[in-house]
Write a protein that holds these residues in place. Structure first.
Motif, PDB file in Angstrom:
ATOM      1  N   GLY A 242       0.823  -1.212   0.000  1.00 51.85           N
ATOM      2  CA  GLY A 242       0.000   0.000   0.000  1.00 51.85           C
ATOM      3  C   GLY A 242       0.855   1.260   0.000  1.00 51.85           C
ATOM      4  O   GLY A 242       0.574   2.223  -0.721  1.00 51.85           O
ATOM      5  N   LEU A 243       1.924   1.232   0.793  1.00 49.33           N
ATOM      6  CA  LEU A 243       2.810   2.403   0.864  1.00 49.33           C
ATOM      7  C   LEU A 243       3.478   2.688  -0.479  1.00 49.33           C
ATOM      8  O   LEU A 243       3.488   3.826  -0.955  1.00 49.33           O
ATOM      9  CB  LEU A 243       3.885   2.176   1.937  1.00 49.33           C
ATOM     10  N   VAL A 244       4.031   1.647  -1.096  1.00 48.56           N
ATOM     11  CA  VAL A 244       4.762   1.872  -2.351  1.00 48.56           C
ATOM     12  C   VAL A 244       3.802   2.190  -3.504  1.00 48.56           C
ATOM     13  O   VAL A 244       4.149   2.951  -4.416  1.00 48.56           O
ATOM     14  CB  VAL A 244       5.681   0.675  -2.682  1.00 48.56           C
ATOM     15  N   THR A 245       2.591   1.653  -3.446  1.00 44.74           N
ATOM     16  CA  THR A 245       1.604   1.929  -4.502  1.00 44.74           C
ATOM     17  C   THR A 245       1.223   3.408  -4.523  1.00 44.74           C
ATOM     18  O   THR A 245       1.178   4.035  -5.588  1.00 44.74           O
ATOM     19  CB  THR A 245       0.345   1.058  -4.317  1.00 44.74           C
ATOM     20  N   MET A 246       0.960   3.966  -3.354  1.00 47.92           N
ATOM     21  CA  MET A 246       0.601   5.391  -3.312  1.00 47.92           C
ATOM     22  C   MET A 246       1.764   6.252  -3.757  1.00 47.92           C
ATOM     23  O   MET A 246       1.581   7.242  -4.481  1.00 47.92           O
ATOM     24  CB  MET A 246       0.162   5.762  -1.886  1.00 47.92           C
ATOM     25  N   ASN A 247       2.969   5.872  -3.354  1.00 57.53           N
ATOM     26  CA  ASN A 247       4.147   6.614  -3.802  1.00 57.53           C
ATOM     27  C   ASN A 247       4.260   6.590  -5.324  1.00 57.53           C
ATOM     28  O   ASN A 247       4.619   7.584  -5.953  1.00 57.53           O
ATOM     29  CB  ASN A 247       5.414   6.014  -3.181  1.00 57.53           C
ATOM     30  N   LEU A 248       3.967   5.437  -5.913  1.00 56.88           N
ATOM     31  CA  LEU A 248       4.065   5.307  -7.368  1.00 56.88           C
ATOM     32  C   LEU A 248       3.021   6.176  -8.068  1.00 56.88           C
ATOM     33  O   LEU A 248       3.332   6.862  -9.049  1.00 56.88           O
ATOM     34  CB  LEU A 248       3.909   3.840  -7.778  1.00 56.88           C
ATOM     35  N   ALA A 249       1.795   6.161  -7.579  1.00 60.74           N
ATOM     36  CA  ALA A 249       0.748   6.993  -8.191  1.00 60.74           C
ATOM     37  C   ALA A 249       1.130   8.472  -8.134  1.00 60.74           C
ATOM     38  O   ALA A 249       0.941   9.220  -9.097  1.00 60.74           O
ATOM     39  CB  ALA A 249      -0.590   6.747  -7.495  1.00 60.74           C
ATOM     40  N   LEU A 250       1.699   8.896  -7.012  1.00 63.68           N
ATOM     41  CA  LEU A 250       2.112  10.301  -6.880  1.00 63.68           C
ATOM     42  C   LEU A 250       3.319  10.617  -7.764  1.00 63.68           C
ATOM     43  O   LEU A 250       3.408  11.706  -8.346  1.00 63.68           O
ATOM     44  CB  LEU A 250       2.423  10.616  -5.418  1.00 63.68           C
ATOM     45  N   ALA A 251       4.250   9.668  -7.874  1.00 64.95           N
ATOM     46  CA  ALA A 251       5.431   9.880  -8.727  1.00 64.95           C
ATOM     47  C   ALA A 251       5.027  10.004 -10.192  1.00 64.95           C
ATOM     48  O   ALA A 251       5.578  10.827 -10.931  1.00 64.95           O
ATOM     49  CB  ALA A 251       6.427   8.738  -8.539  1.00 64.95           C
ATOM     50  N   LEU A 252       4.069   9.200 -10.634  1.00 62.96           N
ATOM     51  CA  LEU A 252       3.567   9.315 -12.002  1.00 62.96           C
ATOM     52  C   LEU A 252       2.884  10.673 -12.205  1.00 62.96           C
ATOM     53  O   LEU A 252       3.108  11.352 -13.212  1.00 62.96           O
ATOM     54  CB  LEU A 252       2.593   8.172 -12.316  1.00 62.96           C
ATOM     55  N   THR A 253       2.072  11.070 -11.235  1.00 62.84           N
ATOM     56  CA  THR A 253       1.394  12.371 -11.305  1.00 62.84           C
ATOM     57  C   THR A 253       2.396  13.504 -11.419  1.00 62.84           C
ATOM     58  O   THR A 253       2.217  14.448 -12.191  1.00 62.84           O
ATOM     59  CB  THR A 253       0.514  12.578 -10.052  1.00 62.84           C
ATOM     60  N   ASP A 254       3.489  13.413 -10.657  1.00 57.77           N
ATOM     61  CA  ASP A 254       4.509  14.451 -10.659  1.00 57.77           C
ATOM     62  C   ASP A 254       5.134  14.622 -12.043  1.00 57.77           C
ATOM     63  O   ASP A 254       5.615  15.706 -12.384  1.00 57.77           O
ATOM     64  CB  ASP A 254       5.592  14.107  -9.631  1.00 57.77           C
ATOM     65  N   GLN A 255       5.097  13.556 -12.850  1.00 58.02           N
ATOM     66  CA  GLN A 255       5.638  13.617 -14.213  1.00 58.02           C
ATOM     67  C   GLN A 255       4.546  13.896 -15.248  1.00 58.02           C
ATOM     68  O   GLN A 255       4.784  13.803 -16.449  1.00 58.02           O
ATOM     69  CB  GLN A 255       6.355  12.310 -14.543  1.00 58.02           C
ATOM     70  N   GLY A 256       3.345  14.187 -14.757  1.00 62.76           N
ATOM     71  CA  GLY A 256       2.244  14.500 -15.669  1.00 62.76           C
ATOM     72  C   GLY A 256       1.600  13.273 -16.297  1.00 62.76           C
ATOM     73  O   GLY A 256       0.873  13.380 -17.283  1.00 62.76           O
ATOM     74  N   ILE A 257       1.858  12.103 -15.747  1.00 62.94           N
ATOM     75  CA  ILE A 257       1.318  10.846 -16.284  1.00 62.94           C
ATOM     76  C   ILE A 257       0.138  10.409 -15.420  1.00 62.94           C
ATOM     77  O   ILE A 257       0.232  10.391 -14.195  1.00 62.94           O
ATOM     78  CB  ILE A 257       2.399   9.743 -16.304  1.00 62.94           C
ATOM     79  N   GLY A 258      -0.957  10.049 -16.071  1.00 65.32           N
ATOM     80  CA  GLY A 258      -2.136   9.587 -15.355  1.00 65.32           C
ATOM     81  C   GLY A 258      -2.038   8.117 -15.004  1.00 65.32           C
ATOM     82  O   GLY A 258      -1.338   7.346 -15.671  1.00 65.32           O
ATOM     83  N   SER A 259      -2.755   7.738 -13.955  1.00 67.39           N
ATOM     84  CA  SER A 259      -2.790   6.325 -13.573  1.00 67.39           C
ATOM     85  C   SER A 259      -4.054   6.048 -12.773  1.00 67.39           C
ATOM     86  O   SER A 259      -4.734   6.971 -12.312  1.00 67.39           O
ATOM     87  CB  SER A 259      -1.560   5.948 -12.728  1.00 67.39           C
ATOM     88  N   ASN A 260      -4.356   4.780 -12.632  1.00 64.62           N
ATOM     89  CA  ASN A 260      -5.446   4.359 -11.750  1.00 64.62           C
ATOM     90  C   ASN A 260      -5.018   3.077 -11.062  1.00 64.62           C
ATOM     91  O   ASN A 260      -4.402   2.193 -11.675  1.00 64.62           O
ATOM     92  CB  ASN A 260      -6.743   4.140 -12.537  1.00 64.62           C
ATOM     93  N   ILE A 261      -5.313   2.990  -9.782  1.00 65.07           N
ATOM     94  CA  ILE A 261      -4.954   1.820  -8.975  1.00 65.07           C
ATOM     95  C   ILE A 261      -6.113   0.830  -9.037  1.00 65.07           C
ATOM     96  O   ILE A 261      -7.234   1.146  -8.635  1.00 65.07           O
ATOM     97  CB  ILE A 261      -4.674   2.246  -7.519  1.00 65.07           C
TER      98      ILE A 261
END
Length: 200
Positions: free
Chosen positions: A132-151
């Protein structure tokens, strides 16, 4: 980007356009994600970037998740390492000359003995928390690069290892659909914070 602004920009992206995603950017996001904390610093995660086998992955997704994987430029499947003693020893191998002798001894000997005693329930909770911790970090890291995602949690986990050719030692946990969107995404409703806090 400030953390508040970053969180406000992160939304579940459910519809993707055809703009290609640079896999180097995805790798960078994963590298950032792995800075997430983990219990005992065991880092029990494995990331599988799925592009060529996207159709096969879509076939084991459930409900509307199928379309998201079909449309996404790629997906990231996060697996957890169920052999925690082996994971601890792996850290010991990589961390030689990078951590103290005491820490090295913990990963080589102390932690493996402790982790071997975990029953399935304890191990499952340990893995789920850390993923759970690493998943949220990944979603935020993608957002920071302007890339969309969905968990996405809705997929047939019993087939994921076979479909992607992953050692059964690794347990499939989460899928992130990844890409760009033309949609203007709006923030979901949040319960007022004062409704969530109690003071004693």
């Amino acid at each position: 980007m400030k953390f508040l602004e970053l969180n406000k920009k992160r939304h579940a992206t459910r519809s993707f356009n055809d703009k290609p995603v640079d896999l180097n950017d995805v790798r960078t996001a994963i590298e950032i994600a792995t800075l997430a904390p983990s219990a005992l610093n065991i880092q029990p995660w494995k990331f599988v970037i799925v592009k060529e086998k996207k159709k096969e992955l879509a076939d084991i997704m459930l409900g509307r998740n199928v379309k998201q994987i079909e449309e996404a430029q790629c997906a990231i499947v996060i697996f957890s390492d169920t052999d925690l003693p082996k994971r601890a020893r792996k850290i010991a191998r990589f961390a030689v000359n990078k951590i103290s002798d005491e820490q090295l001894g913990n990963y080589a000997t102390v932690y493996p003995k402790m982790l071997e005693k975990y029953d399935e329930k304890t191990k499952g909770e340990f893995l789920s928390f850390n993923i759970g911790l690493v998943t949220m970090n990944l979603a935020l890291a993608l957002t920071d690069q302007g890339i969309g995602s969905n968990i996405l949690m809705g997929f047939d986990k019993s087939k994921a290892n076979d479909v992607l050719g992953i050692d059964p030692r690794f347990r499939p946990e989460i899928v992130l659909s990844v890409g760009y969107t033309d949609e203007k995404l709006e923030a979901n409703f949040r319960i007022p914070v004062d409704e969530l806090i109690e003071k004693r």
